[in-house]
Structure formats: structure tokens, C-alpha cells
Scaffold this motif. Sequence first.
Motif, PDB file in Angstrom:
ATOM      1  N   ASP A  21      15.811  41.377 -43.183  1.00  0.00           N
ATOM      2  CA  ASP A  21      15.348  40.817 -43.878  1.00  0.00           C
ATOM      3  C   ASP A  21      15.927  39.543 -43.108  1.00  0.00           C
ATOM      4  O   ASP A  21      17.259  39.255 -42.879  1.00  0.00           O
ATOM      5  N   GLU A  22      14.952  38.957 -42.617  1.00  0.00           N
ATOM      6  CA  GLU A  22      14.761  37.928 -41.928  1.00  0.00           C
ATOM      7  C   GLU A  22      15.958  37.789 -41.184  1.00  0.00           C
ATOM      8  O   GLU A  22      16.848  36.752 -40.642  1.00  0.00           O
ATOM      9  N   THR A  64      13.393  39.915 -50.491  1.00  0.00           N
ATOM     10  CA  THR A  64      14.396  40.194 -49.922  1.00  0.00           C
ATOM     11  C   THR A  64      14.262  41.058 -51.465  1.00  0.00           C
ATOM     12  O   THR A  64      14.553  42.762 -51.225  1.00  0.00           O
ATOM     13  N   GLN A  87      19.554  39.886 -45.551  1.00  0.00           N
ATOM     14  CA  GLN A  87      19.705  38.476 -45.435  1.00  0.00           C
ATOM     15  C   GLN A  87      21.454  38.368 -44.995  1.00  0.00           C
ATOM     16  O   GLN A  87      21.656  37.519 -44.070  1.00  0.00           O
TER      17      GLN A  87
HETATM   18 MG   LIG Z   1      15.106  36.723 -48.793  1.00  0.00          MG
END
Ligand SMILES: [Mg+2]
Length: 277
Positions: A157-158, A41, A81
Motif C-alpha cells: 500500500d503506497e 487501502t 500504508q
Molecule cells: Mg490508502
Amino acid sequence: MIEIKGLKKKYGDGTYALKGIDLTLKEKATAVLGRNGAGKTTLLRILSTQLLPTGGHATIDGYDVVTDADKLRKRMVSVPQEAGPLGYLTPEEHIKIYLTARGMSFSNARQEAARALKSIGLWEFRDKTADELSGGMKRKIFVAMALASDADIIFLDEPTVGLDPISRIEVWSALRSLGSKMVLTTHYIEEAKELTKDIVMIDGGRAKAHGTVERLLRKSAGMVRVESTTSEEGEYKIGGIAISYVKASEAGRYAERGYIVKPVDLEDLFIMKGEDK
Ligand SMILES: [Mg+2]
Ligand SMILES: Nc1ncnc2c1ncn2[C@@H]1O[C@H](COP(=O)(O)OP(=O)(O)O)[C@@H](O)[C@H]1O
């Protein structure tokens, strides 16, 4: 192209999240793979101009993420995220507002919103408020916003954390159809492999390896993983499982002693005490 040189980040509390990252990303899509706390991140937030590095540099197509941040922001979209939608807006409203704020005409925004909602499996939920949607659907709203934008580069992010298996497939297929450059982080090895051949593995704030899966696994060619829940013998102990890496020619001997033999995969690279790349 993204060039990262000696990139470091030390947070206010003294945590060194990035300890000097050097990478050149030339492929259309790159997956940054690493376990929780690896620094994924932090790296993505610096590249997407949301966070200042403590040391080193990063440029995107020649523009510096610190000094040219204004120019870069017009060309990029970032799906954080922790992103959560506004509960009282529908998926369609989110996208239309976002696109018109980016400067798109209202009729184009409507068209692009429809295209993105359909491609990601949100079309039938377009009129529900975000509050009425599941966590996975909420996540998809952000991915749809990124898809609908005309940005040259998309940071995610993810992207599929918390999504059910079908939704993940829908998100993956939508991401694969993107025309723009994409950098995503994930801790799912499967997700990295699904979306790109260009994989960066980071661990403890350092880039451990970069390349195709085949390249990353080359170092462990001819090795297998042997594991046992009963034996104490193992180079690594994880959750009560003793794991070792041995030559494939020795696999038979271990199997006879009740060990489970598995091919070496990317996750093993995190387990093995790796030398840096
Ligand atoms: Mg992360
Ligand atoms: N705002 C912050 N302040 C202090 N430490 C942080 C902050 N954000 C992240 N960290 C720490 O930096 C390290 C890397 O975090 P992060 O980049 O979020 O990793 P990842 O996304 O791979 O899980 C972790 O040790 C984390 O606890």
C-alpha cells in the motif's frame, strides 16, 4: 489470478468505501491508482484478508479471501500504508525475525535478509536501529521484509510515500525484480507506470478503468488539455487553473489565446467527468 466480483465495503460510520468493484487481475503486477480516499487501502486490505467486505466476493487463485483466509495468509505478504518498524530493532533483525517466524531456517533467513537489504539499498544501514533511520529508510525495511519472504503474492500500500527520489528508484528496481505476483496501490501515476503495464484506476469506490496506459488513454485519443491561470473559461477549475479538453486540431487556436497546451495523460482521466468503465 485475482477475481473480484461486486466487492463492496461499508464502514461502521456509514461510509461506502467500495461501491461494487468488478475486476479480473491476471498480470504479474497490477497497480491500483487513485487519489486519496478513492478506496485503494480498503480494496487492498480486503484482498489481503485483513478486512471483511460488506458484499461481493474476491478470490486469489481460486481461494476466497473470506472463507479461505487461513490458506491465503500463508502465501501472501502485505505491507500496510501505515506500517512502522520497531524503533529498537535493526533492519537486519526485522527481516531475520520475520523470516524465521514464517518458518525459514536461521541460516536461510540470514542469507535472504542480506540479499533483500542489498537490493533495496539498506545494506549499509543494517546495524542501525530503526529509530536512527529516516522515514524513507523505515519504509524500506517493510519492503525488504516482503522482498525477502517466499510469498507468492505481495500487497503493497503506497510503497514509496515519503521516500526521496533515489530511494524510490531503489525500491522500484527491487520490486521489478520480484518473482512473485504483486498488487500495489499508489497515487503517483509515474510509480504505476514504472512498475507495471496493468493499471486499475479507482475513484469514489468504483473501478473507473483497467488496462495498459495506452488503452486507458484511447478514449481521449486526439484530445489535448488546454489550461490557463488567467482565463475564466474552462470545463474544470482546479486551484485557480481553468482546464478544458479539446480536439488536437483546435490546440493552435487556444495557444494563440495564451493557453498552455499539454498532451492528455492519466491524471486527466481523474479530472475528466468519466463514465464508468
Ligand atoms: Mg490508502
Ligand atoms: N476505518 C474507517 N472507518 C470509516 N471510514 C473509513 C475507514 N477507513 C477508510 N474510510 C473511508 O473510506 C474511504 C476510502 O478510504 P481508503 O480506502 O483509505 O482510500 P485510499 O487508500 O484510496 O486513500 C474514504 O472516504 C475514507 O475516509
